[in-house]
Design an enzyme around this catalytic site. Sequence first.
Site, PDB file in Angstrom:
ATOM      1  N   HIS A  55      22.566  15.230 -13.707  1.00 44.43           N
ATOM      2  CA  HIS A  55      21.388  15.399 -12.846  1.00 44.43           C
ATOM      3  C   HIS A  55      21.608  14.660 -11.523  1.00 44.43           C
ATOM      4  O   HIS A  55      21.223  13.493 -11.378  1.00 44.43           O
ATOM      5  CB  HIS A  55      20.146  14.857 -13.545  1.00 44.43           C
ATOM      6  N   CYS A  66      22.240  20.957 -15.160  1.00 45.91           N
ATOM      7  CA  CYS A  66      22.099  20.834 -16.614  1.00 45.91           C
ATOM      8  C   CYS A  66      21.946  22.224 -17.248  1.00 45.91           C
ATOM      9  O   CYS A  66      22.917  22.965 -17.347  1.00 45.91           O
ATOM     10  CB  CYS A  66      20.942  19.909 -16.944  1.00 45.91           C
ATOM     11  N   GLU A  94      20.065  14.875  -8.823  1.00 47.11           N
ATOM     12  CA  GLU A  94      18.823  14.557  -8.107  1.00 47.11           C
ATOM     13  C   GLU A  94      18.326  13.148  -8.402  1.00 47.11           C
ATOM     14  O   GLU A  94      17.495  12.608  -7.646  1.00 47.11           O
ATOM     15  CB  GLU A  94      17.729  15.576  -8.460  1.00 47.11           C
TER      16      GLU A  94
END
Length: 311
Positions: free
Chosen positions: A267, A135, A269
């Site tokens: 994102h 990001c 993750e």
Amino acid sequence: LGQLDIPSEIAHEGEQLWTQWREFARRHTRSLDRATIAVVGKYTDLADSYASVVKALEHAALNVNRKIQINWVEASDLEEATMHKDPLKYHEAWQRMCASDGILVPGGFGERGVEGMILAAKWAREHKLPYLGICLGMQVAVIEFARNMCGMANAFSAEFDKDCEMPAVVFMPEIDPTTMGGTMRLGSRPTKFQDTEFARACMIKQLYGGKDEVHERHRHRYEVNPKIVDDLESKGLHFVGRDAETGERMEILELADHPYFVAAQYHPEYITRPLSPSPPFLGLLLAASKQLDAYLAGQDLVTEAETKLKM
């Protein structure tokens, strides 16, 4: 369980899954070689701010037979102002980052620490240290490259200076910049790999299993300015993934002639799993442990472990 009538193929699948979990747990308790990643962020005093990032690093590390060691680096400590205000803190921050096997710049909001993140991206690019930007981490990588490789000395983000001379990062055009509530681009959205010679063979596509399209979760208001993309790509910063809806929103970048310099607007993750690590994080740990080339060549990375984890 022995009294249950379980079809043989389901029983076999369950046995394989149980074996995988046992091996994952075994690696967690073993003394493995360490891979050190510098997380250069804005909220490092509260590590829980990056809980998903930490888990993604842990999952990726154990899947490549390594233990993760995180060097927390407050981004603002890398900046020149800190050198004058607190030289010890400044040099300690740089030492922690430079001594790491790779650098990760996660997401965040606000201008504080951004110049330090830009310096981290510059260090990784120039010294060929594995880098993953998420990001804001992607946006600072673009700003750094625009400034130092494309002659755009005043490149910056409109998030931090709406009147900047060279906005490398801009507010998304479909969103009202005066209204903050409920204006973010959120949720799972498709990213399509580009049909270019570089993108077809890029490392990040291979890490995603060669898929032409991937779905990842987003949380942002700003994006790379499409007007400067041609200039960036002409110097080697390739936007290998773009949004599937319009093809005009930059989603994934990869730098040419670098061991691993990858960044994503989304994102990754958020959807990591212990036995299914996030591909961008997996690439970072593979590169940091000098196993990426072997992995992409299809070589078996497991030498001492009893069981190969499915990646």
